[in-house]
Design a protein around this motif. Structure first.
Motif, PDB file in Angstrom:
ATOM      1  N   HIS A 194       0.830  -7.243  -2.173  1.00  0.00           N
ATOM      2  CA  HIS A 194       1.676  -6.095  -2.499  1.00  0.00           C
ATOM      3  C   HIS A 194       0.834  -4.937  -3.043  1.00  0.00           C
ATOM      4  O   HIS A 194       1.025  -3.779  -2.655  1.00  0.00           O
ATOM      5  CB  HIS A 194       2.751  -6.497  -3.512  1.00  0.00           C
ATOM      6  CG  HIS A 194       3.559  -5.352  -4.000  1.00  0.00           C
ATOM      7  ND1 HIS A 194       4.497  -4.736  -3.215  1.00  0.00           N
ATOM      8  CD2 HIS A 194       3.547  -4.690  -5.186  1.00  0.00           C
ATOM      9  CE1 HIS A 194       5.046  -3.745  -3.897  1.00  0.00           C
ATOM     10  NE2 HIS A 194       4.476  -3.704  -5.095  1.00  0.00           N
ATOM     11  N   LEU A 195      -0.117  -5.258  -3.928  1.00  0.00           N
ATOM     12  CA  LEU A 195      -0.961  -4.204  -4.492  1.00  0.00           C
ATOM     13  C   LEU A 195      -1.840  -3.552  -3.431  1.00  0.00           C
ATOM     14  O   LEU A 195      -2.022  -2.335  -3.423  1.00  0.00           O
ATOM     15  CB  LEU A 195      -1.832  -4.776  -5.611  1.00  0.00           C
ATOM     16  CG  LEU A 195      -1.096  -5.193  -6.886  1.00  0.00           C
ATOM     17  CD1 LEU A 195      -2.050  -5.871  -7.853  1.00  0.00           C
ATOM     18  CD2 LEU A 195      -0.440  -3.991  -7.535  1.00  0.00           C
ATOM     19  N   ARG A 196      -2.395  -4.351  -2.509  1.00  0.00           N
ATOM     20  CA  ARG A 196      -3.227  -3.777  -1.444  1.00  0.00           C
ATOM     21  C   ARG A 196      -2.414  -2.874  -0.535  1.00  0.00           C
ATOM     22  O   ARG A 196      -2.873  -1.800  -0.133  1.00  0.00           O
ATOM     23  CB  ARG A 196      -3.888  -4.893  -0.631  1.00  0.00           C
ATOM     24  CG  ARG A 196      -5.044  -5.557  -1.344  1.00  0.00           C
ATOM     25  CD  ARG A 196      -5.797  -6.514  -0.441  1.00  0.00           C
ATOM     26  NE  ARG A 196      -4.978  -7.616   0.042  1.00  0.00           N
ATOM     27  CZ  ARG A 196      -4.778  -8.758  -0.598  1.00  0.00           C
ATOM     28  NH1 ARG A 196      -5.339  -8.938  -1.775  1.00  0.00           N
ATOM     29  NH2 ARG A 196      -4.029  -9.707  -0.076  1.00  0.00           N
ATOM     30  N   ARG A 197      -1.206  -3.275  -0.205  1.00  0.00           N
ATOM     31  CA  ARG A 197      -0.357  -2.447   0.658  1.00  0.00           C
ATOM     32  C   ARG A 197       0.045  -1.155  -0.031  1.00  0.00           C
ATOM     33  O   ARG A 197       0.092  -0.099   0.588  1.00  0.00           O
ATOM     34  CB  ARG A 197       0.892  -3.211   1.086  1.00  0.00           C
ATOM     35  CG  ARG A 197       0.613  -4.233   2.134  1.00  0.00           C
ATOM     36  CD  ARG A 197       1.881  -4.892   2.589  1.00  0.00           C
ATOM     37  NE  ARG A 197       1.583  -5.899   3.606  1.00  0.00           N
ATOM     38  CZ  ARG A 197       2.464  -6.729   4.108  1.00  0.00           C
ATOM     39  NH1 ARG A 197       3.721  -6.690   3.696  1.00  0.00           N
ATOM     40  NH2 ARG A 197       2.106  -7.590   5.025  1.00  0.00           N
ATOM     41  N   SER A 198       0.348  -1.219  -1.325  1.00  0.00           N
ATOM     42  CA  SER A 198       0.747  -0.008  -2.027  1.00  0.00           C
ATOM     43  C   SER A 198      -0.420   0.962  -2.179  1.00  0.00           C
ATOM     44  O   SER A 198      -0.226   2.169  -2.149  1.00  0.00           O
ATOM     45  CB  SER A 198       1.348  -0.360  -3.398  1.00  0.00           C
ATOM     46  OG  SER A 198       0.369  -0.914  -4.241  1.00  0.00           O
ATOM     47  N   ARG A 199      -1.635   0.462  -2.294  1.00  0.00           N
ATOM     48  CA  ARG A 199      -2.810   1.331  -2.366  1.00  0.00           C
ATOM     49  C   ARG A 199      -3.106   1.997  -1.032  1.00  0.00           C
ATOM     50  O   ARG A 199      -3.547   3.125  -0.981  1.00  0.00           O
ATOM     51  CB  ARG A 199      -4.037   0.541  -2.812  1.00  0.00           C
ATOM     52  CG  ARG A 199      -4.010   0.169  -4.248  1.00  0.00           C
ATOM     53  CD  ARG A 199      -5.249  -0.593  -4.625  1.00  0.00           C
ATOM     54  NE  ARG A 199      -5.123  -1.137  -5.961  1.00  0.00           N
ATOM     55  CZ  ARG A 199      -5.809  -2.158  -6.402  1.00  0.00           C
ATOM     56  NH1 ARG A 199      -6.686  -2.762  -5.614  1.00  0.00           N
ATOM     57  NH2 ARG A 199      -5.633  -2.598  -7.619  1.00  0.00           N
ATOM     58  N   ARG A 200      -2.863   1.266   0.053  1.00  0.00           N
ATOM     59  CA  ARG A 200      -3.093   1.826   1.396  1.00  0.00           C
ATOM     60  C   ARG A 200      -2.148   2.970   1.702  1.00  0.00           C
ATOM     61  O   ARG A 200      -2.507   3.904   2.404  1.00  0.00           O
ATOM     62  CB  ARG A 200      -2.907   0.739   2.455  1.00  0.00           C
ATOM     63  CG  ARG A 200      -4.187   0.257   3.032  1.00  0.00           C
ATOM     64  CD  ARG A 200      -3.943  -0.652   4.184  1.00  0.00           C
ATOM     65  NE  ARG A 200      -4.244  -1.998   3.713  1.00  0.00           N
ATOM     66  CZ  ARG A 200      -3.729  -3.103   4.150  1.00  0.00           C
ATOM     67  NH1 ARG A 200      -2.850  -3.085   5.104  1.00  0.00           N
ATOM     68  NH2 ARG A 200      -4.067  -4.259   3.660  1.00  0.00           N
ATOM     69  N   LYS A 201      -0.924   2.908   1.205  1.00  0.00           N
ATOM     70  CA  LYS A 201       0.080   3.936   1.491  1.00  0.00           C
ATOM     71  C   LYS A 201      -0.226   5.251   0.805  1.00  0.00           C
ATOM     72  O   LYS A 201       0.234   6.297   1.231  1.00  0.00           O
ATOM     73  CB  LYS A 201       1.470   3.442   1.080  1.00  0.00           C
ATOM     74  CG  LYS A 201       1.974   2.338   1.984  1.00  0.00           C
ATOM     75  CD  LYS A 201       3.355   1.901   1.564  1.00  0.00           C
ATOM     76  CE  LYS A 201       3.853   0.785   2.466  1.00  0.00           C
ATOM     77  NZ  LYS A 201       5.185   0.328   2.094  1.00  0.00           N
ATOM     78  N   LYS A 202      -0.984   5.246  -0.287  1.00  0.00           N
ATOM     79  CA  LYS A 202      -1.280   6.478  -1.041  1.00  0.00           C
ATOM     80  C   LYS A 202      -2.221   7.368  -0.301  1.00  0.00           C
ATOM     81  O   LYS A 202      -3.046   7.173   0.413  1.00  0.00           O
ATOM     82  CB  LYS A 202      -1.832   6.130  -2.408  1.00  0.00           C
ATOM     83  CG  LYS A 202      -0.786   5.560  -3.307  1.00  0.00           C
ATOM     84  CD  LYS A 202      -1.391   5.283  -4.662  1.00  0.00           C
ATOM     85  CE  LYS A 202      -0.327   4.686  -5.565  1.00  0.00           C
ATOM     86  NZ  LYS A 202      -0.811   4.440  -6.891  1.00  0.00           N
TER      87      LYS A 202
END
Length: 81
Positions: free
Chosen positions: A73-81
Motif C-alpha cells: 500500500h505504501l509503495r503504491r501511494s508513493r508511486r501515485k504522487k
C-alpha cells in the motif's frame, strides 16, 4: 576429464547459504520439539486449543502477510504522487 565448474565447486566446500539453511532447519526442529505443549487461545469471541509452536507459526505468518500488505500500500501511494 572433469568439468572445470564441477572441480571449482568441490574445492570451495560448503557455501555459507547452505550452512545457514541447515542451521535454521535444525533450529526450527529444536523449536518444535521444545514447544509441543497445548495452550488455550482466546481471540475476540473465539476460544480454541492449539500447540504452542502452531500458534507462534500462525502468528508469524499473519504478521508477515500484514507487513507485506502495508508495504504494498505504501509503495503504491508513493508511486501515485
Amino acid at each position: 576429464m572433469a568439468d572445470r565448474g564441477e572441480n571449482k565447486s568441490l574445492e570451495q566446500g560448503l557455501s555459507p547459504s547452505l550452512v545457514g539453511g541447515i542451521v535454521l532447519a535444525l533450529a526450527a526442529i529444536d523449536f518444535v520439539a521444545q514447544n509441543r505443549g497445548r495452550i488455550t487461545i482466546h481471540f475476540l469471541f473465539l476460544t480454541f486449543d492449539a500447540r504452542v509452536w502452531v500458534a507462534l507459526v500462525i502468528t508469524s505468518a499473519l504478521a508477515i502477510v500484514a507487513s507485506e500488505l502495508v508495504g504494498r500500500h505504501l509503495r503504491r501511494s508513493r508511486r501515485k504522487k
